[in-house]
Design a protein around this motif. Sequence first.
Motif, PDB file in Angstrom:
ATOM      1  N   GLU A 554       0.818  -1.213   0.000  1.00 18.95           N
ATOM      2  CA  GLU A 554       0.000   0.000   0.000  1.00 18.95           C
ATOM      3  C   GLU A 554       0.849   1.259   0.000  1.00 18.95           C
ATOM      4  O   GLU A 554       0.434   2.306  -0.545  1.00 18.95           O
ATOM      5  N   LYS A 555       2.069   1.199   0.565  1.00 16.62           N
ATOM      6  CA  LYS A 555       2.960   2.357   0.528  1.00 16.62           C
ATOM      7  C   LYS A 555       3.436   2.623  -0.900  1.00 16.62           C
ATOM      8  O   LYS A 555       3.529   3.783  -1.333  1.00 16.62           O
ATOM      9  N   LEU A 556       3.720   1.556  -1.637  1.00 13.41           N
ATOM     10  CA  LEU A 556       4.120   1.722  -3.041  1.00 13.41           C
ATOM     11  C   LEU A 556       2.971   2.310  -3.858  1.00 13.41           C
ATOM     12  O   LEU A 556       3.177   3.191  -4.707  1.00 13.41           O
ATOM     13  N   ALA A 557       1.738   1.845  -3.590  1.00 14.13           N
ATOM     14  CA  ALA A 557       0.573   2.370  -4.313  1.00 14.13           C
ATOM     15  C   ALA A 557       0.360   3.848  -3.983  1.00 14.13           C
ATOM     16  O   ALA A 557       0.054   4.655  -4.874  1.00 14.13           O
ATOM     17  N   ILE A 558       0.518   4.207  -2.709  1.00 16.77           N
ATOM     18  CA  ILE A 558       0.358   5.611  -2.314  1.00 16.77           C
ATOM     19  C   ILE A 558       1.436   6.470  -2.964  1.00 16.77           C
ATOM     20  O   ILE A 558       1.153   7.572  -3.467  1.00 16.77           O
ATOM     21  N   ALA A 559       2.665   5.972  -2.974  1.00 14.77           N
ATOM     22  CA  ALA A 559       3.758   6.722  -3.608  1.00 14.77           C
ATOM     23  C   ALA A 559       3.470   6.933  -5.088  1.00 14.77           C
ATOM     24  O   ALA A 559       3.723   8.018  -5.634  1.00 14.77           O
ATOM     25  N   PHE A 560       2.926   5.911  -5.744  1.00 10.43           N
ATOM     26  CA  PHE A 560       2.553   6.060  -7.156  1.00 10.43           C
ATOM     27  C   PHE A 560       1.472   7.130  -7.304  1.00 10.43           C
ATOM     28  O   PHE A 560       1.494   7.938  -8.247  1.00 10.43           O
ATOM     29  N   GLY A 561       0.513   7.156  -6.381  1.00 11.19           N
ATOM     30  CA  GLY A 561      -0.544   8.156  -6.426  1.00 11.19           C
ATOM     31  C   GLY A 561      -0.008   9.567  -6.241  1.00 11.19           C
ATOM     32  O   GLY A 561      -0.415  10.500  -6.956  1.00 11.19           O
ATOM     33  N   VAL A 562       0.914   9.760  -5.290  1.00 11.55           N
ATOM     34  CA  VAL A 562       1.521  11.077  -5.064  1.00 11.55           C
ATOM     35  C   VAL A 562       2.312  11.507  -6.293  1.00 11.55           C
ATOM     36  O   VAL A 562       2.275  12.670  -6.715  1.00 11.55           O
ATOM     37  N   LEU A 563       3.020  10.538  -6.902  1.00 12.92           N
ATOM     38  CA  LEU A 563       3.851  10.813  -8.072  1.00 12.92           C
ATOM     39  C   LEU A 563       3.007  11.186  -9.289  1.00 12.92           C
ATOM     40  O   LEU A 563       3.386  12.061 -10.077  1.00 12.92           O
ATOM     41  N   SER A 564       1.850  10.550  -9.451  1.00 14.64           N
ATOM     42  CA  SER A 564       1.103  10.625 -10.715  1.00 14.64           C
ATOM     43  C   SER A 564      -0.007  11.655 -10.732  1.00 14.64           C
ATOM     44  O   SER A 564      -0.511  11.984 -11.814  1.00 14.64           O
ATOM     45  N   THR A 565      -0.430  12.144  -9.584  1.00 14.75           N
ATOM     46  CA  THR A 565      -1.591  13.034  -9.542  1.00 14.75           C
ATOM     47  C   THR A 565      -1.211  14.411  -8.987  1.00 14.75           C
ATOM     48  O   THR A 565      -0.252  14.532  -8.223  1.00 14.75           O
ATOM     49  N   PRO A 566      -1.959  15.443  -9.336  1.00 12.64           N
ATOM     50  CA  PRO A 566      -1.658  16.798  -8.862  1.00 12.64           C
ATOM     51  C   PRO A 566      -1.827  16.916  -7.350  1.00 12.64           C
ATOM     52  O   PRO A 566      -2.589  16.140  -6.740  1.00 12.64           O
ATOM     53  N   PRO A 567      -1.154  17.862  -6.713  1.00 14.60           N
ATOM     54  CA  PRO A 567      -1.319  18.090  -5.270  1.00 14.60           C
ATOM     55  C   PRO A 567      -2.783  18.321  -4.914  1.00 14.60           C
ATOM     56  O   PRO A 567      -3.529  18.956  -5.664  1.00 14.60           O
ATOM     57  N   GLY A 568      -3.185  17.772  -3.790  1.00 14.58           N
ATOM     58  CA  GLY A 568      -4.556  17.935  -3.332  1.00 14.58           C
ATOM     59  C   GLY A 568      -5.517  16.885  -3.827  1.00 14.58           C
ATOM     60  O   GLY A 568      -6.650  16.802  -3.350  1.00 14.58           O
TER      61      GLY A 568
END
Length: 620
Positions: A554-568
């Motif tokens: 889940e940490k890898l998935a969250i990191a991918f989400g932070v990397l791929s999507t705009p802030p907020g």
Amino acid sequence: MKAISPRRFSVSNCRCLSSHAAARINHHPQIQCIPGPTNFTSHLHGDALISFIKSASGKPHLLEIHAHLIRKFLFEDAIFFSAFLFRVALPPLHDLAYACRLFSKFRKPDFFQYNIMIRAYGMSDSPGNGFQLYQEMLRSGVSPNSLTSSFVTNCCIKSGSFFGGLQIHARILRYGHQSDGRLLTTLMDFYSSKEKYSDACKVFDEMSHRDTIAWNVLISCYMRNRRTRDALRAFDIMQSSYDCQPDDVTCLLLLQACANLNALAFGEGVHRYCEEHGFDKAMNICNALITMYSRCGCIEKAFEVFKGMTEKDVVSWTAMISGLASNGYGRDAIEAFREMQNAGVSPDYQTFTGVLSACSHSGLLDEGRMVFNSMSKEFGIPPNIHHYGCVVDLMGRAGMVNEAYNLINSMKVRPDATIWRTLLGACRIHGQADLGEQVIEHLIELKAQEAGDYVLLLNIYSSHGDWDKVINVRKMMKDRGIQTNPACSTIEFRGEIHEFVANDFSHPRKTEIFEMLDEINQQLRIAGYVAETMSELHNVGVEEKQIALSYHSEKLAIAFGVLSTPPGTSIRVAKDLRICVDCHNFAKMLSAVYNREVVIRDRNRFHHFREGRCSCNDYW
């Protein structure tokens, strides 16, 4: 074959009915003066009699018509016989015993009469007799048509006859019926029912024309095979096709796929399609939308759909209650339960499962007991194993593990593996090693122990620092050939589902993801985050444990989400196992430091992380 070789009807059998039947039927305005086959020339009178057979109100009426047909020697005519057999063999009458006696009287049945009987058997509790009748048909020299093949394939589906279905497939090719799309769709259903998904796909690939029904069966087959991503791709292909378009059944199947995959964006696309084509007013579509939005952690949109429904059935209310429960809104679920009763909708078994689950997830012990006690007293619904499981979970989470154990032993139904695992989970939460060992023994007795059960026991021992027992359990697992499967987390991005497992280096953007995760860990440590090393089950140093915990799925998935999507942007992750304490703390801290809403759906419930807090209030 006994089922189709009964006592024959004869004129003498029906003689007691004849005079009364003749009087009634011959005076009917549509039936008067119908001649026998020797001087039968009036097409109008023939149609009138066929119409009269079709409109017969019940079996007594049909028996009168039967007597008339015998008196007039009309059962020698295949048209009248077929019409009468059709009316008797198929619903609503569906009297197979009567139909068998009729069928055995007809001297030379053709494929039409065989089709009626085979179809009738496919709708009965003895579908295997339909396949036997099909074989008798072939032996008698009657060639089947594509409908015959379709009806007998359905018999094989219902009877579970795999080799029978293979024979049908071979004869479909032999008789050149492979151009019939509906028949091949039934054949796909057959292979899917036997979990031969690749064979079902081959049949689909070989179809010259694919209609919406064929696509729906294919999507359903992907769903049964857990290939939900392929099911979603099929929707895109159908929309671009000139031959067929998704219908309401397609949308129902896809909404189920989106719910399973946590694919909110895709589910919203299906919702828009339903609105554009007028499907969104149908109750079953609305119920599916409520479930999809709830299971994607978007309870607000689920409530919007629910609120907009003009009529709500028990499924609608139950879907809403269950959605509120899994998303941590326990008191709202109880309030919805009260409103459901005020609306005059009676709860069913599944409704009570949802309400009790809401009490369990929110720690509402008194409310849960009250609801459980009201089931049989007020609603006449005896609790089943799922209801007991919710109460065991409720008591176990509240620390009442011994009381939960006593409840299991006093149940009126035999405890299954799931309920013992629920108690084992409570033993892990509260460190009850001795009781946990007893629970494992019950699972062994049921021959239902799984890798996850031993992992829970390992959690208990490791949290106590009892590494000798950890070693013993690992040895036991090795000796019994029990292997753990790595946890998997998924996240949707631009309509694609991305999967991660711990220390996963398979993703195309793996370098960027690991760099982002290292940066996140650094920022969280500055903010005060400390890894919860009790979640690591190996007897290694603190630093090694921290490293091992850093790359959970889940940490890898969250990191991918932070990397791929705009802030907020909200980050939505689904995990197939329960979230560990360390990942829970990680997500809470990240939601505050990065100002992101993080929604994680684990095996049991949703966790909505906002501003450093979780909707579960650390109670899960």
